[in-house]
Enzyme design. Sequence first.
Site, PDB file in Angstrom:
ATOM      1  N   SER A  21       0.814  -1.214   0.000  1.00 21.45           N
ATOM      2  CA  SER A  21       0.000   0.000   0.000  1.00 21.45           C
ATOM      3  C   SER A  21       0.846   1.262   0.000  1.00 21.45           C
ATOM      4  O   SER A  21       0.589   2.204  -0.761  1.00 21.45           O
ATOM      5  CB  SER A  21      -0.929  -0.013   1.212  1.00 21.45           C
ATOM      6  OG  SER A  21      -1.816  -1.110   1.148  1.00 21.45           O
ATOM      7  N   CYS A  49      -1.827  -6.142   3.249  1.00 20.05           N
ATOM      8  CA  CYS A  49      -3.255  -5.872   3.448  1.00 20.05           C
ATOM      9  C   CYS A  49      -4.098  -6.503   2.355  1.00 20.05           C
ATOM     10  O   CYS A  49      -5.117  -7.140   2.634  1.00 20.05           O
ATOM     11  CB  CYS A  49      -3.493  -4.363   3.511  1.00 20.05           C
ATOM     12  SG  CYS A  49      -5.218  -3.927   3.792  1.00 20.05           S
ATOM     13  N   CYS A  54      -5.615  -7.670   5.841  1.00 15.79           N
ATOM     14  CA  CYS A  54      -6.908  -7.144   6.260  1.00 15.79           C
ATOM     15  C   CYS A  54      -8.030  -7.362   5.262  1.00 15.79           C
ATOM     16  O   CYS A  54      -9.175  -7.608   5.663  1.00 15.79           O
ATOM     17  CB  CYS A  54      -6.777  -5.664   6.618  1.00 15.79           C
ATOM     18  SG  CYS A  54      -5.764  -4.679   5.502  1.00 15.79           S
ATOM     19  N   LYS A  57      -8.992 -11.184   5.101  1.00 19.71           N
ATOM     20  CA  LYS A  57      -9.461 -11.541   6.444  1.00 19.71           C
ATOM     21  C   LYS A  57     -10.848 -10.969   6.705  1.00 19.71           C
ATOM     22  O   LYS A  57     -11.717 -11.650   7.276  1.00 19.71           O
ATOM     23  CB  LYS A  57      -8.463 -11.027   7.481  1.00 19.71           C
ATOM     24  CG  LYS A  57      -8.791 -11.397   8.909  1.00 19.71           C
ATOM     25  CD  LYS A  57      -7.620 -11.056   9.821  1.00 19.71           C
ATOM     26  CE  LYS A  57      -7.197  -9.612   9.657  1.00 19.71           C
ATOM     27  NZ  LYS A  57      -6.012  -9.268  10.466  1.00 19.71           N
ATOM     28  N   ALA A 121      14.392  -7.345  -4.687  1.00 20.42           N
ATOM     29  CA  ALA A 121      15.434  -6.323  -4.839  1.00 20.42           C
ATOM     30  C   ALA A 121      16.063  -6.058  -3.482  1.00 20.42           C
ATOM     31  O   ALA A 121      15.376  -6.069  -2.446  1.00 20.42           O
ATOM     32  CB  ALA A 121      14.842  -5.034  -5.408  1.00 20.42           C
ATOM     33  N   TYR A 184      -4.596  -8.539  17.758  1.00 23.54           N
ATOM     34  CA  TYR A 184      -5.747  -8.375  16.875  1.00 23.54           C
ATOM     35  C   TYR A 184      -5.866  -9.490  15.844  1.00 23.54           C
ATOM     36  O   TYR A 184      -6.975  -9.946  15.526  1.00 23.54           O
ATOM     37  CB  TYR A 184      -5.714  -6.997  16.207  1.00 23.54           C
ATOM     38  CG  TYR A 184      -4.687  -6.818  15.115  1.00 23.54           C
ATOM     39  CD1 TYR A 184      -5.019  -7.011  13.786  1.00 23.54           C
ATOM     40  CD2 TYR A 184      -3.374  -6.453  15.417  1.00 23.54           C
ATOM     41  CE1 TYR A 184      -4.084  -6.846  12.774  1.00 23.54           C
ATOM     42  CE2 TYR A 184      -2.435  -6.289  14.421  1.00 23.54           C
ATOM     43  CZ  TYR A 184      -2.790  -6.492  13.102  1.00 23.54           C
ATOM     44  OH  TYR A 184      -1.844  -6.336  12.112  1.00 23.54           O
ATOM     45  N   ILE A 185      -4.735  -9.985  15.319  1.00 24.00           N
ATOM     46  CA  ILE A 185      -4.804 -11.065  14.333  1.00 24.00           C
ATOM     47  C   ILE A 185      -5.358 -12.325  14.977  1.00 24.00           C
ATOM     48  O   ILE A 185      -6.234 -13.004  14.422  1.00 24.00           O
ATOM     49  CB  ILE A 185      -3.419 -11.325  13.714  1.00 24.00           C
ATOM     50  CG1 ILE A 185      -2.946 -10.105  12.917  1.00 24.00           C
ATOM     51  CG2 ILE A 185      -3.448 -12.559  12.816  1.00 24.00           C
ATOM     52  CD1 ILE A 185      -1.539 -10.224  12.373  1.00 24.00           C
ATOM     53  N   GLU A 188      -9.141 -11.929  15.787  1.00 21.93           N
ATOM     54  CA  GLU A 188      -9.981 -11.935  14.583  1.00 21.93           C
ATOM     55  C   GLU A 188     -10.169 -13.353  14.053  1.00 21.93           C
ATOM     56  O   GLU A 188     -11.292 -13.762  13.730  1.00 21.93           O
ATOM     57  CB  GLU A 188      -9.377 -11.022  13.525  1.00 21.93           C
ATOM     58  CG  GLU A 188      -9.526  -9.549  13.878  1.00 21.93           C
ATOM     59  CD  GLU A 188      -8.777  -8.604  12.962  1.00 21.93           C
ATOM     60  OE1 GLU A 188      -9.098  -7.411  12.975  1.00 21.93           O
ATOM     61  OE2 GLU A 188      -7.867  -9.061  12.225  1.00 21.93           O
ATOM     62  N   ARG A 205       0.717 -15.823  26.441  1.00 24.02           N
ATOM     63  CA  ARG A 205       1.767 -15.783  27.457  1.00 24.02           C
ATOM     64  C   ARG A 205       1.390 -14.937  28.666  1.00 24.02           C
ATOM     65  O   ARG A 205       1.938 -15.115  29.735  1.00 24.02           O
ATOM     66  CB  ARG A 205       3.066 -15.273  26.839  1.00 24.02           C
ATOM     67  CG  ARG A 205       3.712 -16.249  25.866  1.00 24.02           C
ATOM     68  CD  ARG A 205       4.858 -15.629  25.116  1.00 24.02           C
ATOM     69  NE  ARG A 205       4.391 -14.594  24.204  1.00 24.02           N
ATOM     70  CZ  ARG A 205       5.175 -13.928  23.366  1.00 24.02           C
ATOM     71  NH1 ARG A 205       6.473 -14.181  23.345  1.00 24.02           N
ATOM     72  NH2 ARG A 205       4.667 -13.011  22.552  1.00 24.02           N
ATOM     73  N   GLY A 270       2.521 -11.702  16.596  1.00 25.20           N
ATOM     74  CA  GLY A 270       3.078 -10.410  16.203  1.00 25.20           C
ATOM     75  C   GLY A 270       3.763 -10.464  14.854  1.00 25.20           C
ATOM     76  O   GLY A 270       3.952 -11.526  14.250  1.00 25.20           O
ATOM     77  N   ASP A 311       5.116  -0.404   7.537  1.00 27.22           N
ATOM     78  CA  ASP A 311       5.399  -1.303   8.651  1.00 27.22           C
ATOM     79  C   ASP A 311       6.884  -1.570   8.851  1.00 27.22           C
ATOM     80  O   ASP A 311       7.310  -1.926   9.952  1.00 27.22           O
ATOM     81  CB  ASP A 311       4.684  -2.640   8.433  1.00 27.22           C
ATOM     82  CG  ASP A 311       3.177  -2.510   8.545  1.00 27.22           C
ATOM     83  OD1 ASP A 311       2.688  -1.386   8.758  1.00 27.22           O
ATOM     84  OD2 ASP A 311       2.483  -3.544   8.403  1.00 27.22           O
ATOM     85  N   THR A 319      -2.398  -0.049   7.498  1.00 25.61           N
ATOM     86  CA  THR A 319      -2.353   0.257   6.073  1.00 25.61           C
ATOM     87  C   THR A 319      -2.602   1.738   5.764  1.00 25.61           C
ATOM     88  O   THR A 319      -1.858   2.335   4.981  1.00 25.61           O
ATOM     89  CB  THR A 319      -3.367  -0.626   5.318  1.00 25.61           C
ATOM     90  OG1 THR A 319      -2.951  -1.985   5.431  1.00 25.61           O
ATOM     91  CG2 THR A 319      -3.456  -0.243   3.856  1.00 25.61           C
ATOM     92  N   ALA A 349      -9.206  -0.629  14.474  1.00 21.55           N
ATOM     93  CA  ALA A 349     -10.320  -1.551  14.734  1.00 21.55           C
ATOM     94  C   ALA A 349      -9.799  -2.973  14.817  1.00 21.55           C
ATOM     95  O   ALA A 349      -8.779  -3.320  14.216  1.00 21.55           O
ATOM     96  CB  ALA A 349     -11.372  -1.442  13.632  1.00 21.55           C
ATOM     97  N   HIS A 445     -31.984   8.257  15.315  1.00 15.94           N
ATOM     98  CA  HIS A 445     -32.699   7.173  15.984  1.00 15.94           C
ATOM     99  C   HIS A 445     -33.558   6.387  14.989  1.00 15.94           C
ATOM    100  O   HIS A 445     -34.136   6.980  14.076  1.00 15.94           O
ATOM    101  CB  HIS A 445     -33.597   7.775  17.073  1.00 15.94           C
ATOM    102  CG  HIS A 445     -34.383   6.753  17.826  1.00 15.94           C
ATOM    103  ND1 HIS A 445     -33.825   5.956  18.803  1.00 15.94           N
ATOM    104  CD2 HIS A 445     -35.700   6.400  17.744  1.00 15.94           C
ATOM    105  CE1 HIS A 445     -34.752   5.159  19.297  1.00 15.94           C
ATOM    106  NE2 HIS A 445     -35.905   5.405  18.672  1.00 15.94           N
ATOM    107  N   GLU A 450     -26.286   6.592  17.943  1.00 14.14           N
ATOM    108  CA  GLU A 450     -26.872   7.682  18.725  1.00 14.14           C
ATOM    109  C   GLU A 450     -26.388   7.670  20.168  1.00 14.14           C
ATOM    110  O   GLU A 450     -26.442   8.691  20.871  1.00 14.14           O
ATOM    111  CB  GLU A 450     -28.396   7.606  18.680  1.00 14.14           C
ATOM    112  CG  GLU A 450     -29.014   6.426  19.422  1.00 14.14           C
ATOM    113  CD  GLU A 450     -30.519   6.415  19.321  1.00 14.14           C
ATOM    114  OE1 GLU A 450     -31.149   7.443  19.659  1.00 14.14           O
ATOM    115  OE2 GLU A 450     -31.083   5.388  18.912  1.00 14.14           O
TER     116      GLU A 450
END
Length: 456
Positions: A21, A49, A54, A57, A121, A184-185, A188, A205, A270, A311, A319, A349, A445, A450
């Site tokens: 990205s 990603c 992401c 997934k 490369a 998070y991975i 999910e 752990r 990680g 990253d 991303t 998120a 509403h 709301e």
Amino acid sequence: MTDPAPQPTYDYDLFVIGAGSGGVRASRIAAGYGARVAVAEEYRVGGTCVIRGCVPKKLLVYGSHFAEELQDAANYGWSVENLKFDWATLRDAVLRDVDRLNAAYTNTLDNNKVEHFLERATIAGPHTVKLASGREITAKVILVATGGWPVMPTFEGAEHAISSNEVFHLEALPKRVVISGAGYIAMEFAGIFNALGCQVTVVNRSETILRGYDASLRDRLLQITMARGIQYRFNCGIERIEKQADGTLLTHLKGQSDPLPADVVLVATGRRPKTDGLGLENAGIVPGSHGEIVVNDLAQTACPSIYAVGDVTNRIQLTPVAIREGHAFADRVFGGKDTRVAYDCVPSAVFSQPPIASVGLTEAQAREKLGNAVKIFTSDFRPMKNIFGHRPERGLYKLVVDAQSDKVLGVHLIGPEAPEVLQGAAIAVKAGLTKADFDATVALHPSMAEELVLMR
């Protein structure tokens, strides 16, 4: 009077290593400014990603949601018979979309006249890269955007485990899944496999899931996922994996006598910057303590002609951040614009089930910074979507507010569609709006959103 020294000539103005990205965005913007640009990618164009992260997934998350939606359908008057799930159908549909996106990203490079080399490369010098074929190419500026890579363990039998890279290619849906890690991975994929009917055990752990997120959200997610059947083994790690004669796995845990039987062991502990063998030493660049490329606020490394974004710098591994960094780099270096990236108020998120979304300071961070000058507002509610589903799960929305200025410092949500709700709230936090501004906004509403303007 002597003539000025001739300026060196290069094959390209910019050579980008990595077509994820950040790299693709930097390439496109730089080419738009008239730069001669080339990019090298050793696997597929699109990066983590798009290819193995992401996007595929999230498609699996959508697919797994149908298990719950179809169960609830009868309560809404629908008659759904002969329910059956086929993993291969979902898997192949996801992989086809990855192919589509790979082609789309490749077309983006072509349409912007960016030359691309589908091979590895490495850096051969301050202005030189070397392709896997042996060809050396020179560039006035080199940008490294190689991203990150899953951290894999070294315990006995680790070769029987998979990472999030391979999980999208499973031949069959496993009956029992052991997941190492609780970031998070891990959370999910725990939600995905649990929703699809797998027996899921999360091994961690520590006793904390989703470290870095607000404690109230973490606790609520833990309660809900346990009620949904996900099992946890805290304060232990995997000691070894033993493959059985029938192909199944026995996962032995440190300090525990009862091994966990599994069909798949997913390691999600990680990701680290992908700099191994990159040749940084050939340009005098020393990686940081986690293997990252250290850069200044202009994305420049210790070698003035080499930059890095995304990253691989190990700043914020998201991303949209990599895209902004790549764009800002191209603006500065080739567009003459002093564009900078703001790292405050970056929303994030977790597409767990239910999902979590956050922006700004957590309650703990705010109290560490401001002491007692913090106000907390919460709404603990049962989402309307869950009423006919006969699920007792409750959503939780939380505002962290500076008691003196009334400024909203953080918004933290858990519940259906929390990420969709948060994006608008993130604008408000970034803009520095106050709790009074939230209160003055008329509620929409009936909606979950709301709740953000009804907390008192």
